[in-house]
Design an enzyme around this catalytic site. Sequence first.
Site, PDB file in Angstrom:
ATOM      1  N   ASP A   1       0.808  -1.231   0.000  1.00  0.00           N
ATOM      2  CA  ASP A   1       0.000   0.000   0.000  1.00  0.00           C
ATOM      3  C   ASP A   1       0.837   1.275   0.000  1.00  0.00           C
ATOM      4  O   ASP A   1       0.555   2.208   0.763  1.00  0.00           O
ATOM      5  CB  ASP A   1      -0.923   0.032   1.223  1.00  0.00           C
ATOM      6  CG  ASP A   1      -1.642  -1.272   1.495  1.00  0.00           C
ATOM      7  OD1 ASP A   1      -1.938  -1.985   0.531  1.00  0.00           O
ATOM      8  OD2 ASP A   1      -1.904  -1.568   2.679  1.00  0.00           O
TER       9      ASP A   1
ATOM     10  N   GLU B   1     -10.986  -0.670  -3.425  1.00  0.00           N
ATOM     11  CA  GLU B   1     -10.302   0.047  -2.339  1.00  0.00           C
ATOM     12  C   GLU B   1      -9.141   0.845  -2.943  1.00  0.00           C
ATOM     13  O   GLU B   1      -9.004   0.960  -4.162  1.00  0.00           O
ATOM     14  CB  GLU B   1      -9.773  -0.959  -1.308  1.00  0.00           C
ATOM     15  CG  GLU B   1      -8.796  -1.974  -1.885  1.00  0.00           C
ATOM     16  CD  GLU B   1      -8.496  -3.126  -0.952  1.00  0.00           C
ATOM     17  OE1 GLU B   1      -9.220  -3.315   0.034  1.00  0.00           O
ATOM     18  OE2 GLU B   1      -7.527  -3.862  -1.232  1.00  0.00           O
TER      19      GLU B   1
END
Length: 304
Positions: free
Chosen positions: A16, A186
């Site tokens: 991420d 997401e």
Amino acid sequence: MIKLSGNPIVPGWYADPEARIFEGRYWIYPTYSAPYEEQRHLDAFHSADLVEWVKVPNILDMRDISWAWRALWAPSPIERGGKYYLYFAANDIQNNDELGGVGVAVSDGPEGPFRDALGKPLIDKFHNGAQPIDPHVFIDDDGTAYLYYGGWGRCNVVKLQDDMVSLGSFDDGSTYIDVTPDQFVEGPCMLKRNGLYYFMWAEGGWGTPDYSVAYACSESPLGPFNRVGKILQQNPDVATSAGHHGFLQVPGTDEWYIVYHRRPLTETDRNHRVLCIDRMEFAEDGSIIPVQITFEGVGERPIK
């Protein structure tokens, strides 16, 4: 001979990544990729040339966040007014009765240490069906600060006030605007190029090989965002599960890089993710050319 970064660019399990340029250096802020109960801190990395990276450990520690107890992840930093703000997700809440969501920490420098700014989450409830995770902060050319976030297939944008630690409202009086594009899962990410807003996000499941990134374009930071197509995905000869990314633009140029995580072919544990960087290029019509993931990475590129 040109020095290459190689992929992965740093050792260890990370995911991420958000990427920025602070104080004349490239910075990457990733999740420490481990089971939720072990995701209790955040590290950062900086580089002068995209090739040699220096680790800054423990820029944010869960012990300094009174309301967080597990699953610290998806950091997104920004500088404003000489302060550095770091937005993050914690606790992986499953409903509005649980404590957690999107928080914000502040520091005097990009290396931290960051401290919880509020003593509570900035966003702690499900609005428009969006799980409060995966924040991404974006400051537009007019100085307006936006925070995109979301999981469970829904994405919201909120406006940040000048203090960067409280929410503002939009012209219609609303606080949360649903900007969910088709197939969003997401990991929202926003960049602006030539007056056009490029909204990107992760598709698929983060623990599966088909994790990927798609994008949309709009003339407004609020959309509408109509999906164009994928720009990052697995290559069975290189790695799988390529997604949840950030980007870097070399100052004063139209030279772009994508920073993302992927899973090596030798790994089956879903937490075994590594940080990688490759070139991201635009076609003459402004569309993003699908990225080719590589083992080589990118060449040495100092900031002038």
